[in-house]
Every structure is written in structure tokens, then in C-alpha cells.
Design an enzyme around this catalytic site. Structure first.
Site, PDB file in Angstrom:
ATOM      1  N   THR A 178     -31.379  87.901  37.446  1.00 25.78           N
ATOM      2  CA  THR A 178     -32.710  88.502  37.336  1.00 25.78           C
ATOM      3  C   THR A 178     -33.741  87.439  36.995  1.00 25.78           C
ATOM      4  OG1 THR A 178     -31.757  90.558  36.563  1.00 25.78           O
ATOM      5  CG2 THR A 178     -34.025  90.131  35.892  1.00 25.78           C
TER       6      THR A 178
ATOM      7  N   ASP B  47     -31.808  98.024  33.889  1.00 25.79           N
ATOM      8  CA  ASP B  47     -32.749  97.802  32.788  1.00 25.79           C
ATOM      9  C   ASP B  47     -34.111  97.296  33.237  1.00 25.79           C
ATOM     10  OD1 ASP B  47     -31.001  95.432  33.397  1.00 25.79           O
ATOM     11  OD2 ASP B  47     -32.512  94.453  32.152  1.00 25.79           O
TER      12      ASP B  47
ATOM     13  N   HIS C  81     -26.379  92.013  31.422  1.00 27.07           N
ATOM     14  CA  HIS C  81     -25.711  93.269  31.767  1.00 27.07           C
ATOM     15  C   HIS C  81     -26.651  94.462  31.543  1.00 27.07           C
ATOM     16  CE1 HIS C  81     -22.734  96.610  31.155  1.00 27.07           C
ATOM     17  NE2 HIS C  81     -22.378  96.104  32.324  1.00 27.07           N
ATOM     18  N   GLY C  82     -27.137  95.017  32.658  1.00 27.09           N
ATOM     19  CA  GLY C  82     -28.217  95.998  32.610  1.00 27.09           C
ATOM     20  C   GLY C  82     -27.907  97.230  31.779  1.00 27.09           C
TER      21      GLY C  82
HETATM   22  N1  GLY Z   1     -30.154  92.928  34.371  1.00 27.70           N
HETATM   23  C1  GLY Z   1     -30.237  93.303  35.714  1.00 27.70           C
HETATM   24  C2  GLY Z   1     -29.505  94.512  36.049  1.00 27.70           C
HETATM   25  O1  GLY Z   1     -28.485  94.811  35.468  1.00 27.70           O
HETATM   26  O2  GLY Z   1     -29.944  95.213  36.898  1.00 27.70           O
END
Ligand code: GLY
Ligand code: GLY
Length: 313
Positions: free
Chosen positions: A170, A201, A223-224
């Protein structure tokens, strides 16, 4: 008066050695582009964070725009958010297909609608109505993303940001101007092998990003689902409200997520005085910021390099 700063990240994860240089090049270019937009006549913090994110959305080294990872249908669905600290205005998109810059659509949601989040077909229809052209899937998809999905399908995966080696991540940017105004922009393709329709997230206010001139601005990565559960961006700002420095609050927020949920994350933070925080519990996270003539950057834990950039804008 505050010294303006534009701080970016290119994603947390288990980034392999061969991906280090493209990421360091990309985050430095992004920080410089954001700073240039901030210092341009009439420029502001929103222009700065969008300019920085555009660079990384267009760079295949990052999991956003061109270079986004793929869902189980082999398609790109992107999430993005923007937030202005002066007035808490925000706009976001989730599971958005077929646009070049998801962050532009998030900004349009903020500026042209009464809403904070549009998803999927509704977000796409709104983008087209606002004049955002279609950008075909094949232009967004890289061989790296296809390879990541095929490894994921074969079960060759660690649970990291993109599902296996964590080679992309990201992207996000935070900026502060001389008057202490803050903004954040974040954009992502999400996680490799996610279910179609999954929103992470990055689209959620207080999770992937938050900006409040009274405290600071944060962009998160990692980790979203874990970031959502702990509202990581807002959690870091809450630590600052309790008196923590930006650096300490950022590191603590990421460490706390790992301790409680067992996954890794990273974040970048600017306080409303312009103090910088960079933290990650993953193996690596590329980051860079430009302040005056200096570009600071790194990717490994504890690494902090400085380039002298003669161009102040
Ligand atoms: N942090 C990016 C996602 O999990 O979508
Ligand atoms: N777009 C609505 C808001 O910024 O609050």
C-alpha cells in the site's frame, strides 16, 4: 511557523532484496513530487499528498494503481482514502475497478458528494460521471501481480500484505504546511487472493488513514483486517493525545497490533508540529520524507539515509 514536510511510505511487508532499490527510488520521487506540489504557488497539503500518491500509483513497484495485486478472479479492485485535517473532510473508495488513480476518485467523493465512502459499481459510475476515464484492467496488472496470485493459489503464501513475499505494498502520504494544516492520502490494491468485493483498511477512516490538525496525520500499511480491528491510524493519534511523540506512538501502535493479533503493520505519522514518525513491525517498509533541502529515506529497521536535494521545491 512550521517547517513543511511531505512524508510517504511504499508499503510494509516481507520485501525481497531485489525489490529494495525500485521502492527506494519510488518513495524518494514521491516525496519530492509531493513537496513540489506543496511549495508551488497556490499549492496545499491536499495537492501534496495526491501528487505523491500519483507517483506511486503509476509505479509498478508498488501495490496501488498500476502494480495492484489481484483478487481470486484475477482482477484489480482498489481502495483509497483522503482526509483533510483542517475540517475533517474525507472521501474514500472501495473495491473500485478500472481507473488509473483511485486517489483522484476518493478526492472527488470528498469534494463533490455529501458522503465519505463509495464502493464498487456506484463508485465507478460516480467516477465516470465526474469525467474520470476508464483505464482497462490490463494496464493496471503487472506480471509480478499475476505471479503473486498464481503462487497464492498454489498455497505458496505467507500471510503478508500481498499474500506471499510481501514484495509490494500500500502507498500513502502525509503532509504539513507552514500553518500546521495536515492531510493524508492512501491507495492500494489490497491483498493478493482477496475475495471479490473485499474492502480493506485503506478505505476506512481511522484505519488506513486519519488527519486532524489538532493532533496529527497518519497513513498505515500492512495486514488490513488487523488494522481495521484496531483502528490503527486513530490508535496512533490517540497515543499522541496521551502525550507520546509521533515516533514513539507510531512504533507502539504497530507493535501493539502484532502483539494482540499476530500480524504486521507499518505507519507514517506527522504531528501537528511537523514531528515525523516512521514505524513498522514487518521485515521492511520503504519510506521517505522531504523537508527543506533534505530527502530522508530508508527501508530496513533503523535505517535512515539522507540525500541533499538542492531544489527546495
Ligand atoms: N493494508 C492494505 C489492505 O489490507 O488492503
Ligand atoms: N464528503 C463528505 C465529507 O467530507 O465530510
Amino acid at each position: 511557523m512550521i517547517e513543511p514536510v511531505v512524508l510517504v511510505h511504499g508499503g510494509a511487508g516481507d520485501i525481497p532484496d531485489e525489490r529494495i532499490q525500485p521502492k527506494l527510488d519510488g518513495v524518494r520521487r514521491a516525496a519530492k513530487a509531493g513537496y513540489k506540489a506543496l511549495m508551488a504557488p497556490g499549492g496545499n497539503v491536499l495537492d501534496a499528498v495526491v501528487a505523491a500518491v500519483h507517483i506511486m500509483e503509476d509505479d509498478g513497484a508498488f501495490n496501488a494503481g498500476h502494480g495492484s495485486v489481484l483478487n481470486t478472479d484475477g482482477e484489480v479492485e482498489m481502495d483509497a482514502i483522503i482526509m483533510e485535517g483542517k475540517n475533517l473532510h474525507t472521501g474514500a473508495v472501495g473495491a473500485l475497478k478500472d481507473v488509473q488513480h483511485a486517489i483522484d476518485v476518493a478526492r472527488l467523493v470528498m469534494e463533490k458528494t455529501p458522503h465519505c465512502l463509495l464502493v464498487a459499481d456506484g463508485a465507478k459510475r460516480f467516477a465516470n460521471e465526474m469525467g474520470v476515464p476508464d483505464y482497462p484492467q490490463e494496464n493496471l496488472i503487472t506480471s509480478f501481480a499475476k505471479d503473486a496470485l498464481s503462487r497464492h493459489v498454489k498455497g505458496n503464501t505467507t500471510v503478508s500484505e500481498i499474500g506471499w513475499t510481501g514484495g509490494t505494498g500500500t502507498v500513502g502520504a502525509v503532509a504539513i504546511d507552514e500553518n500546521g494544516h495536515l492531510a493524508v492520502a492512501v491507495s492500494t490494491g489490497g491483498t493478493t487472493g482477496k475475495m471479490p468485493g473485499r474492502v480493506g483498511d485503506t478505505a476506512l477512516c481511522g484505519c488506513g488513514g486519519y488527519s486532524d490538525d489538532r493532533v496529527g496525520a497518519v497513513s498505515t500499511t500492512g495486514h488490513g483486517e488487523s488494522i481495521i480491528k484496531l483502528n490503527l491510524a486513530r490508535d496512533i493519534l490517540a497515543r499522541m493525545e496521551q502525550g507520546r511523540q509521533a515516533q514513539c506512538a507510531t512504533a507502539e501502535g504497530c507493535d501493539n497490533l502484532k502483539e494482540i493479533l499476530g500480524f504486521t503493520a507499518g505507519a507514517i505519522t506527522l504531528s501537528n508540529r511537523g514531528d515525523v514518525g516512521v514505524g513498522f513491525s514487518s521485515k521492511r517498509m520503504s519510506w521517505a520524507y522531504k523537508k527543506g533541502h533534505e530527502v530522508h529515506y530508508g527501508i530496513d529497521p533503523g535505517q535512515h539515509m539522507i540525500d541533499h536535494d538542492p531544489k527546495c521545491s
